[in-house]
Design a protein around this motif. Structure first.
Motif, PDB file in Angstrom:
ATOM      1  N   GLY A  24      38.315  27.294  49.327  1.00  8.13           N
ATOM      2  CA  GLY A  24      38.113  27.451  47.891  1.00  8.13           C
ATOM      3  C   GLY A  24      36.670  27.454  47.440  1.00  8.13           C
ATOM      4  N   LEU A  25      35.733  27.432  48.377  1.00 11.93           N
ATOM      5  CA  LEU A  25      34.313  27.360  48.027  1.00 11.93           C
ATOM      6  C   LEU A  25      33.881  28.527  47.150  1.00 11.93           C
ATOM      7  CD1 LEU A  25      31.665  25.822  48.333  1.00 11.93           C
ATOM      8  CD2 LEU A  25      31.228  27.129  50.411  1.00 11.93           C
ATOM      9  N   GLY A  26      34.460  29.694  47.374  1.00  8.87           N
ATOM     10  CA  GLY A  26      34.100  30.859  46.577  1.00  8.87           C
ATOM     11  C   GLY A  26      34.457  30.709  45.111  1.00  8.87           C
ATOM     12  N   TYR A  27      35.454  29.886  44.822  1.00  3.92           N
ATOM     13  CA  TYR A  27      35.827  29.633  43.428  1.00  3.92           C
ATOM     14  C   TYR A  27      35.144  28.384  42.884  1.00  3.92           C
ATOM     15  CZ  TYR A  27      39.017  33.451  43.751  1.00  3.92           C
ATOM     16  OH  TYR A  27      39.524  34.721  43.904  1.00  3.92           O
ATOM     17  N   LEU A  28      34.883  27.423  43.751  1.00  7.13           N
ATOM     18  CA  LEU A  28      34.121  26.248  43.315  1.00  7.13           C
ATOM     19  C   LEU A  28      32.696  26.636  42.932  1.00  7.13           C
ATOM     20  CD1 LEU A  28      35.320  23.572  45.891  1.00  7.13           C
ATOM     21  CD2 LEU A  28      35.945  23.763  43.478  1.00  7.13           C
ATOM     22  N   TRP A  29      32.261  27.789  43.419  1.00  8.60           N
ATOM     23  CA  TRP A  29      30.930  28.310  43.107  1.00  8.60           C
ATOM     24  C   TRP A  29      30.732  28.443  41.596  1.00  8.60           C
ATOM     25  CZ3 TRP A  29      27.199  28.540  46.573  1.00  8.60           C
ATOM     26  CH2 TRP A  29      26.021  29.224  46.251  1.00  8.60           C
ATOM     27  N   ILE A  30      31.832  28.628  40.867  1.00 10.35           N
ATOM     28  CA  ILE A  30      31.800  28.743  39.405  1.00 10.35           C
ATOM     29  C   ILE A  30      31.116  27.522  38.784  1.00 10.35           C
ATOM     30  CG2 ILE A  30      33.281  28.767  37.341  1.00 10.35           C
ATOM     31  CD1 ILE A  30      35.350  30.283  39.109  1.00 10.35           C
TER      32      ILE A  30
ATOM     33  N   LYS B 102      28.905  31.255  35.511  1.00 14.58           N
ATOM     34  CA  LYS B 102      30.286  30.907  35.890  1.00 14.58           C
ATOM     35  C   LYS B 102      30.949  32.027  36.690  1.00 14.58           C
ATOM     36  CE  LYS B 102      31.183  27.611  32.238  1.00 14.58           C
ATOM     37  NZ  LYS B 102      32.081  27.193  31.165  1.00 14.58           N
ATOM     38  N   ARG B 103      30.213  32.557  37.676  1.00 14.01           N
ATOM     39  CA  ARG B 103      30.740  33.627  38.521  1.00 14.01           C
ATOM     40  C   ARG B 103      31.255  33.052  39.827  1.00 14.01           C
ATOM     41  NH1 ARG B 103      25.738  37.308  39.290  1.00 14.01           N
ATOM     42  NH2 ARG B 103      24.945  35.215  39.671  1.00 14.01           N
ATOM     43  N   SER B 104      32.349  33.601  40.297  1.00  7.97           N
ATOM     44  CA  SER B 104      32.872  33.270  41.622  1.00  7.97           C
ATOM     45  C   SER B 104      32.318  34.291  42.620  1.00  7.97           C
ATOM     46  CB  SER B 104      34.400  33.319  41.610  1.00  7.97           C
ATOM     47  OG  SER B 104      34.842  34.636  41.356  1.00  7.97           O
ATOM     48  N   TRP B 105      32.578  34.066  43.903  1.00  4.52           N
ATOM     49  CA  TRP B 105      32.122  35.037  44.894  1.00  4.52           C
ATOM     50  C   TRP B 105      32.697  36.431  44.643  1.00  4.52           C
ATOM     51  CZ3 TRP B 105      32.683  31.894  50.097  1.00  4.52           C
ATOM     52  CH2 TRP B 105      31.707  30.891  50.130  1.00  4.52           C
ATOM     53  N   PRO B 106      34.005  36.553  44.312  1.00 10.99           N
ATOM     54  CA  PRO B 106      34.512  37.898  44.021  1.00 10.99           C
ATOM     55  C   PRO B 106      33.785  38.561  42.851  1.00 10.99           C
ATOM     56  CG  PRO B 106      36.334  36.412  44.411  1.00 10.99           C
ATOM     57  CD  PRO B 106      35.090  35.568  44.371  1.00 10.99           C
ATOM     58  N   ASP B 107      33.406  37.779  41.839  1.00  9.52           N
ATOM     59  CA  ASP B 107      32.657  38.328  40.706  1.00  9.52           C
ATOM     60  C   ASP B 107      31.297  38.850  41.159  1.00  9.52           C
ATOM     61  OD1 ASP B 107      34.672  37.494  38.935  1.00  9.52           O
ATOM     62  OD2 ASP B 107      33.718  35.555  38.621  1.00  9.52           O
TER      63      ASP B 107
END
Length: 157
Positions: free
Chosen positions: A126-132, A138-143
């Motif tokens: 979930g690190l890619g979403y915790l990046w927010i 407030k961007r995630s990795w997919p963003d």
């Protein structure tokens, strides 16, 4: 063809809580789709290919074909909604929309990027979403990878 969204001045970046709520909702919808696809795959394997019940799921071709169907169906679910109106059903419930930085609907290629990087983000615990929580926008990795952003829409009046 990309669609230009309205209400661009009234939106703000989506936080982690809303995104997780939408992800849970969409996850349940994808799970329902997967159950139907798995049942149909089983029907084809048993009735069309006439594989005995004790042999179902033992061949590599059966396993890989089912996994491919599940992955493609999940991508098609998200890509359909993201590229048309920017919102999956879960995102609608949480008033979220994915869009380009310019305020347009995303392209199929951006949807593919978001989908693939979302898998990596979840696989990385979930690190890619915790990046927010650490990103100023407030961007995630997919963003970040797809050049998109997820915004909260104002309540309808």
């Amino acid at each position: 063809m990309q669609r230009y969204f309205d209400q661009l001045d009234d939106v703000w970046p989506a936080g982690l809580g809303r995104r997780l709520g939408a992800m849970l909702y969409d996850g349940l919808l994808v799970l329902a789709i997967w159950i139907v696809i798995t049942a149909l795959h089983l029907v084809v394997v048993r009735l069309v290919l006439e594989v005995p019940a004790e042999q179902v799921g033992l061949s590599l071709a059966q396993v890989l074909s089912l996994r491919l169907l599940l992955a493609v169906s999940a991508f098609l679910f998200f890509a359909f909604f993201w590229t048309r109106g920017g919102m999956t059903l879960g995102m609608q419930a949480w008033r979220l929309r994915v869009q380009t930085r310019e305020g347009c609907s995303i392209t199929p290629f951006q949807a593919l990027q978001r989908f693939l990087v979302a898998g990596v983000s979840l696989a990385a615990l979930g690190l890619g979403y915790l990046w927010i929580l650490f990103d100023d926008e407030k961007r995630s990795w997919p963003d970040i990878v797809s050049g998109t952003r997820v915004v909260v829409l104002p309540k309808r009046r």
